[in-house]
Design an enzyme around this catalytic site. Structure first.
Site, mmCIF file in Angstrom:
data_model
loop_
_atom_site.group_PDB
_atom_site.id
_atom_site.type_symbol
_atom_site.label_atom_id
_atom_site.label_comp_id
_atom_site.label_asym_id
_atom_site.label_seq_id
_atom_site.Cartn_x
_atom_site.Cartn_y
_atom_site.Cartn_z
ATOM 1 N N HIS A 104 0.683 -0.954 -0.034
ATOM 2 C CA HIS A 104 0.121 0.161 -0.318
ATOM 3 C C HIS A 104 0.606 1.584 0.004
ATOM 4 O O HIS A 104 0.708 2.082 -0.234
ATOM 5 C CB HIS A 104 -0.533 0.184 1.439
ATOM 6 N N LYS A 108 5.743 5.237 -1.908
ATOM 7 C CA LYS A 108 6.881 6.144 -0.509
ATOM 8 C C LYS A 108 8.031 6.179 -1.184
ATOM 9 O O LYS A 108 9.292 6.734 -0.343
ATOM 10 C CB LYS A 108 7.003 5.734 0.831
#
Length: 256
Positions: A104, A108
């Site tokens: 998920h 990043k």
């Protein structure tokens, strides 16, 4: 009077021989097709496994930048699966979610350390950079037609949407947010609160549940929140079991 050719066909003559040859040829074609589909499916499984391996490693790389244990994403997967089952979802969906949820936050990987690891509040510009990670993750994951990665892209894109419509990146609200993302958002929230971060110490499970309850109907789907709170003892026990014996990378791939 019956023609002699018809008599011959009825006794294993040319027409009957032709039928037998056609049937034999058809059987060979069917066997060849079965072998071809079996080889194709084996190849697809290998490609899927290799793809999953690469993306899971990339997810771990992104997570190590924010959590040096890397176990958070593993817990998210198992908590999401358990919560999906507790909500009455089928085993196939729940298992797929277990494997999709750890990816998920893969976006990043594209966020600079000075933003991702900043101990204090982010500036508006830094927040704008941070808020790009769902779309980065969806772009990384969404280039596949394989169901696992389609679900992972859906979760990556939507796990920061809020029930009240004030989330990002699309401002979705209520049931417009995919259930997969609503489940992962709650699992992620509670797990992240109960782990040490670079900018704060871990909250207790009781504190995390109070904070979760405060966001019921605001950030999170009320039904998902209610189920998590009702089953909190089971879910935190599951979390503890994973911490005690986290599955290896290969075990995660084998369970997919």
């Amino acid at each position: 009077m019956i023609p002699s050719t018809a008599c011959a066909a009825g006794k294993g003559g040319p027409e009957n021989s032709y039928d037998e040859l056609a049937i034999a040829q058809m059987e060979r074609i069917v066997l060849d097709l079965k072998a071809m589909y079996r080889e194709r499916n084996d190849a697809l499984r290998e490609v899927t496994r290799a793809h999953h391996d690469a993306l899971l490693r990339l997810s771990r790389a992104a997570e190590y930048r924010d959590d040096d244990t890397g176990v958070h994403i593993v817990r998210i997967g198992f908590l999401s699966e358990a919560l999906a089952l507790m909500l009455g979802e089928g085993k196939t969906f729940a298992r797929l979610l277990r494997n999709a949820a750890p990816m998920h936050d893969v976006g990043k990987i594209g966020i600079p350390d000075h933003v991702l690891k900043k101990p204090g509040a982010l500036t508006p510009d830094e927040r704008a950079v941070m808020n790009r990670h769902p779309e980065i993750g969806a772009e990384i994951l969404g280039r596949s037609r394989i169901p696992l990665f389609q679900l992972a892209a859906e979760v990556a894109l939507c796990h920061h949407e809020r029930w009240d419509g004030t989330g990002y990146p699309r401002g979705l609200a209520g049931d417009a947010i995919p259930l997969s993302a609503r489940i992962v958002a709650v699992a992620d929230f509670c797990d992240a609160l109960t782990m040490d971060r670079c900018y704060r110490d871990a909250f207790t499970p009781a504190q995390a549940l109070d904070m979760l309850s405060a966001q019921r109907g605001k950030a999170f789907d009320p039904r998902v929140v209610d189920r998590f709170i009702a089953k909190a003892d089971e879910l935190f026990a599951l979390r503890a079991r994973i911490d005690a014996a986290p599955p290896s990378h290969d075990e995660l791939l084998m369970a997919a």
